[in-house]
Design an enzyme around this catalytic site. Structure first.
Site, short mmCIF file in Angstrom:
data_model
loop_
_atom_site.label_atom_id
_atom_site.label_comp_id
_atom_site.label_asym_id
_atom_site.label_seq_id
_atom_site.Cartn_x
_atom_site.Cartn_y
_atom_site.Cartn_z
N SER A 139 -44.43 35.88 -35.88
CA SER A 139 -45.73 35.64 -35.24
C SER A 139 -46.81 35.81 -36.29
CB SER A 139 -45.94 36.69 -34.14
OG SER A 139 -47.25 36.66 -33.64
N TYR A 152 -46.00 45.14 -29.97
CA TYR A 152 -45.47 43.81 -30.34
C TYR A 152 -45.64 43.58 -31.83
CZ TYR A 152 -45.13 38.67 -30.36
OH TYR A 152 -44.79 37.35 -30.62
P1 NAP Z 1 -40.66 32.34 -24.04
O1 NAP Z 1 -40.74 30.96 -23.48
O2 NAP Z 1 -40.98 33.50 -23.16
O3 NAP Z 1 -39.23 32.52 -24.69
C1 NAP Z 1 -38.72 33.78 -25.05
C2 NAP Z 1 -37.22 33.69 -25.00
O4 NAP Z 1 -36.68 34.95 -25.40
C3 NAP Z 1 -36.73 33.42 -23.58
O5 NAP Z 1 -35.63 32.55 -23.65
C4 NAP Z 1 -36.29 34.81 -23.11
O6 NAP Z 1 -35.26 34.79 -22.16
C5 NAP Z 1 -35.74 35.33 -24.42
N1 NAP Z 1 -35.48 36.75 -24.37
C6 NAP Z 1 -36.31 37.76 -24.02
N2 NAP Z 1 -35.65 38.93 -24.08
C7 NAP Z 1 -34.38 38.64 -24.48
C8 NAP Z 1 -33.23 39.40 -24.74
N3 NAP Z 1 -33.21 40.72 -24.59
N4 NAP Z 1 -32.09 38.77 -25.16
C9 NAP Z 1 -32.07 37.43 -25.31
N5 NAP Z 1 -33.14 36.64 -25.06
C10 NAP Z 1 -34.27 37.25 -24.66
O7 NAP Z 1 -41.63 32.47 -25.28
P2 NAP Z 1 -41.67 31.75 -26.72
O8 NAP Z 1 -43.11 31.68 -27.06
O9 NAP Z 1 -40.84 30.54 -26.76
O10 NAP Z 1 -41.04 32.90 -27.64
C11 NAP Z 1 -40.14 32.60 -28.69
C12 NAP Z 1 -40.50 33.43 -29.91
O11 NAP Z 1 -41.79 33.03 -30.38
C13 NAP Z 1 -40.61 34.94 -29.64
O12 NAP Z 1 -39.96 35.66 -30.66
C14 NAP Z 1 -42.11 35.20 -29.66
O13 NAP Z 1 -42.40 36.52 -30.04
C15 NAP Z 1 -42.56 34.18 -30.67
N6 NAP Z 1 -44.00 33.85 -30.61
C16 NAP Z 1 -44.52 33.25 -29.51
C17 NAP Z 1 -45.88 32.96 -29.47
C18 NAP Z 1 -46.52 32.28 -28.30
O14 NAP Z 1 -47.77 32.20 -28.25
N7 NAP Z 1 -45.78 31.77 -27.34
C19 NAP Z 1 -46.69 33.30 -30.58
C20 NAP Z 1 -46.11 33.91 -31.68
C21 NAP Z 1 -44.77 34.18 -31.69
P3 NAP Z 1 -35.50 35.03 -20.58
O15 NAP Z 1 -35.80 33.66 -20.05
O16 NAP Z 1 -34.21 35.58 -20.11
O17 NAP Z 1 -36.65 35.98 -20.46
#
Ligand code: NAP
Length: 277
Positions: A139, A152
């Site tokens: 991030s 976080y």
């Molecule tokens: P998202 O749609 O909420 O996806 C997160 C994924 O992680 C979901 O598939 C969730 O599964 C899974 N997850 C959560 N806890 C888990 C666990 N214990 N074991 C396995 N899977 C787990 O959000 P995203 O934005 O695509 O996030 C992906 C990555 O991008 C993350 O590392 C996040 O920190 C990073 N990121 C996101 C943003 C943003 O603005 N969206 C910004 C910076 C970084 P469930 O469906 O089961 O919950």
């Protein structure tokens, strides 16, 4: 990249879903993992739209024994994992007074200790092969702290510190380590945000927290799409010119640049590699 095997965590939605499909579209054999495989329908629908095929497996990155069993089963079925994408992540909001040790630990479990354990588990086969890619979705909050995202950001700083330390050593065995830093991306992250601590009626931080949430919502209105962010993860995992640090958008580059001058990680990688000469 044909016949390479990639394992991606957290593919039920968002960046992980599109990364899994994007890697499969490059001819890579993808094992898309998620903690609840009953949530695979959106992934399967995107695969059908893009005419690609992949394998879905259950993997909760906080259940380390189960995760190891999953990786071993995947290697037995498909061969050694060539590309590991540590994408799964979760976000708890709160300033330190809101965050007890259990809350801090939960963030470390999913965002730091899980990816660390998965990486440790694939390193021996990659080391023996003299090749491999480990890509971590971190991030902009891995490069600078953000108010009310203390736990976080700490967990993402930890993951980048671990991976940047590993990078020069892994490189000596032909293994490439990268971090991919998105800023706001339109995913389920906001819905899944654990912000319970911010809404206590008598909380002295409540007004500040509401301002923070308003700013976060405004940023989300401008957010990058998950597909675009995932394209950068796919590029980091497949490029012929790998580097340590990637941002997924100009906004992410600007934010990371507030803290870091070494925006592609090349300066630190070169300096640390010299420590091993
Ligand atoms: P998202 O749609 O909420 O996806 C997160 C994924 O992680 C979901 O598939 C969730 O599964 C899974 N997850 C959560 N806890 C888990 C666990 N214990 N074991 C396995 N899977 C787990 O959000 P995203 O934005 O695509 O996030 C992906 C990555 O991008 C993350 O590392 C996040 O920190 C990073 N990121 C996101 C943003 C943003 O603005 N969206 C910004 C910076 C970084 P469930 O469906 O089961 O919950």
């Amino acid at each position: 990249m044909d016949n390479k095997v990639a394992l991606v965590t957290g593919t039920s939605s968002g960046i992980g879903l599109h990364t899994a499909v994007g890697l499969a579209a490059r001819g890579i054999r993808v094992v898309a993992t998620m903690r609840d495989i009953a949530k695979a329908d959106p992934l399967r629908a995107e695969c059908a739209d893009q005419s690609v095929d992949l394998t879905v497996r259950g993997l909760d990155v906080t259940d380390l024994d189960d995760a190891r069993r999953c990786l071993d089963a995947v290697s037995a079925e498909f061969g050694p994992i060539d590309i590991l994408v540590n994408n799964a992540g979760a976000c708890t909001a709160g300033t330190l007074e809101h965050l007890d040790t259990a809350a801090l630990q939960r963030q470390l479990d999913v965002n730091y200790l899980g990816p660390a354990a998965l990486t440790r588990h694939v390193l021996p086969s990659m080391r023996k092969a003299g090749a491999g890619r480990i890509v971590n979705v971190t991030s902009n909050g891995a490069a600078h702290g953000q108010p009310f995202l203390d736990a976080y950001c700490a967990s993402k700083f930890a993951l980048e510190g671990l991976m940047q330390s590993l990078e020069p050593v892994a490189a000596r065995f032909g293994i490439t380590i990268s971090v991919v830093e998105p800023a706001s991306v339109a995913t389920n992250m906001t819905e899944n945000l654990d912000a319970r601590a911010l809404f206590r009626a008598d909380d002295p931080y409540r007004e500040l927290a509401e301002r923070f949430l308003r700013t976060a919502q405004a940023e989300m209105a401008e957010a990058q799409s998950a597909r675009n962010a995932a394209a950068v993860v796919v590029e980091a995992a497949t490029t012929d010119t790998p580097r340590f640090r990637w941002q997924t958008s100009p906004t992410a580059t600007a934010l990371v640049g507030l803290s870091l001058a070494d925006l592609d990680g090349g300066n630190v990688a070169a300096a640390m590699s010299r420590w091993l000469d």
